[in-house]
Design an enzyme around this catalytic site. Sequence first.
Site, short mmCIF file in Angstrom:
data_model
loop_
_atom_site.label_atom_id
_atom_site.label_comp_id
_atom_site.label_asym_id
_atom_site.label_seq_id
_atom_site.Cartn_x
_atom_site.Cartn_y
_atom_site.Cartn_z
N GLU A 1 -19.14 -98.55 -82.37
CA GLU A 1 -20.25 -98.53 -83.33
C GLU A 1 -19.82 -97.99 -84.70
O GLU A 1 -20.35 -96.97 -85.17
CB GLU A 1 -21.40 -97.69 -82.79
CG GLU A 1 -21.95 -98.19 -81.47
CD GLU A 1 -23.25 -97.50 -81.05
OE1 GLU A 1 -23.63 -96.51 -81.69
OE2 GLU A 1 -23.89 -97.99 -80.10
N GLU B 1 -22.54 -101.11 -73.80
CA GLU B 1 -23.51 -100.02 -73.62
C GLU B 1 -24.90 -100.63 -73.58
O GLU B 1 -25.22 -101.55 -74.35
CB GLU B 1 -23.51 -99.02 -74.79
CG GLU B 1 -22.43 -98.00 -74.77
CD GLU B 1 -22.54 -97.00 -75.93
OE1 GLU B 1 -23.67 -96.60 -76.31
OE2 GLU B 1 -21.48 -96.63 -76.46
C1 BGP Z 1 -24.85 -95.09 -78.83
C2 BGP Z 1 -23.58 -94.28 -78.86
C3 BGP Z 1 -23.41 -93.32 -77.74
C4 BGP Z 1 -24.68 -92.73 -77.18
C5 BGP Z 1 -25.84 -93.72 -77.13
C6 BGP Z 1 -27.20 -93.12 -76.83
O1 BGP Z 1 -25.24 -95.40 -80.11
O2 BGP Z 1 -22.43 -95.11 -78.85
O3 BGP Z 1 -22.48 -92.36 -78.16
O4 BGP Z 1 -24.94 -91.51 -77.66
O5 BGP Z 1 -25.95 -94.44 -78.33
O6 BGP Z 1 -27.80 -92.62 -77.99
P1 BGP Z 1 -28.26 -91.13 -78.17
O7 BGP Z 1 -27.19 -90.31 -77.56
O8 BGP Z 1 -28.35 -90.89 -79.63
O9 BGP Z 1 -29.57 -91.00 -77.49
#
Ligand code: BGP
Length: 461
Positions: free
Chosen positions: A166, A364
């Site tokens: 990302e 993801e």
């Molecule tokens: C994505 C990232 C992760 C993870 C996930 C969940 O954007 O790659 O690192 O954190 O989001 O989001 P958050 O942790 O902000 O709830």
Amino acid sequence: MKHQFPEGFWWGSAASATQFEGAASEGGKGPNIWDHWFSQQPNRFFNGVGPEVTSDFYHRMETDIELMQATGHNSFRTSISWSRLFPDGGNEVNPEAVDFYHKMLDKLDAAGIEPFINLYHFDMPMALQEQGGWESREVVKQFSRYARFCFEEFGSKVNHWFTFNEPVVPVEMGYLYDAHYPNVVDFKRAVQVGFHTMLAHAGAVSEFRASEAQGKIGIILNLTPSYPRSQHPADLRAAEVADLLFNRSFLDPAVKGEYPQALVELLREHELLPECQGDDLSLIACQRIDLLGVNYYFPRRVKARESLPNPEAPMLPEFFFDHYEMPGRKINPHRGWEIYEKGIYDCLVNIRDNYGNIDTYISENGMGVENEERFIRDGEVDDQYRIDFIKDHLRWVHRAIDEGCHCRGYHLWTFIDNWSWCNAYKNRYGLVRLDLKTQQRTIKQSGHWFRELALNNGFDG
Ligand code: BGP
């Protein structure tokens, strides 16, 4: 209805070094921007929980990998911590880190779990941030050296490499919206950071091609499909600009080797074009990826601006559009993100139709839920909502594959509840529950279900 996936489909999860390794000041690791920022402003982190301990994977790696096996993983993605490997950012390699990552890769191999290794997940070494971070070309060069070291050292054990996770997020959060360190709010600097990140990506891909490492290399992008409120030309333009800034700014150069002309024109018109040197664009043009990771959580809905921008305010992407809340939308109230399952299909179809149907996988997808202990029954979290969330997305992935998309796998975010940047442990995402006080691990219902899913290579329903 049975949803059977192609043979060899990758089932597993994703995590990142800073979010689950812990041992942030152990094992010779140097500080990264998260360690530094937490030491300066702990109040910016939910419940004042910082990155020091997180899920303690560093000390529990062997038994955690057994839990990955128990939850059906045939593949797992994590990142190497740059500041663990090079505590000062670039010169001295840390032998304890080399040893740790070798042991991790060996253990994954012994467990029959294919490692997917990413080089950068939001975690700039502090020593390099002090030199300007992604604003500095010297740091871009250091990234190539770091990448080369990883390919040479670990290349024989890894078949799937990624340069960045990302990459647009540090641009947005660190240089536009004051949500990550260094908390700069400056569109022009943000664009420069984005461009240098892309250059660092291309430099790393070029190191990979020159090395003896086998396998494939790619990038992981959070593709947020941009949906206009209506088909009115002003709404369509708003969606186009959002797509250019947040998706195509990395997707096009990574897959096609060039920036969209419309993005270049938009940036030129607003005097936001980044500084670019001699061979930069040809390097990007030559170093295309083999595999694209698609992170999908939510769609971006936009409409034409309803008011003129405040001339006093710093310019932000919202200069070009307003956010739009679709009536009746489904929402995950804990994270505030809309749940729109079809978006995952739209991303894959877009890649099929407009990006040469390059190989992809869902790198993801997941659902963060607050106070998950309220769902504990007989000692385990009964997270049927997570199982439903996964199934609802997988149906669309299955359909995309049926319609010819080259999607090779599905990784959930995440393996074990982990530290979510400023949200720390507020929202839990794991297949495995973490008791923060005792560090005890317990497989959730979703973890048992995921195992069956992987064993059966699909599900009924
Ligand atoms: C994505 C990232 C992760 C993870 C996930 C969940 O954007 O790659 O690192 O954190 O989001 O989001 P958050 O942790 O902000 O709830």
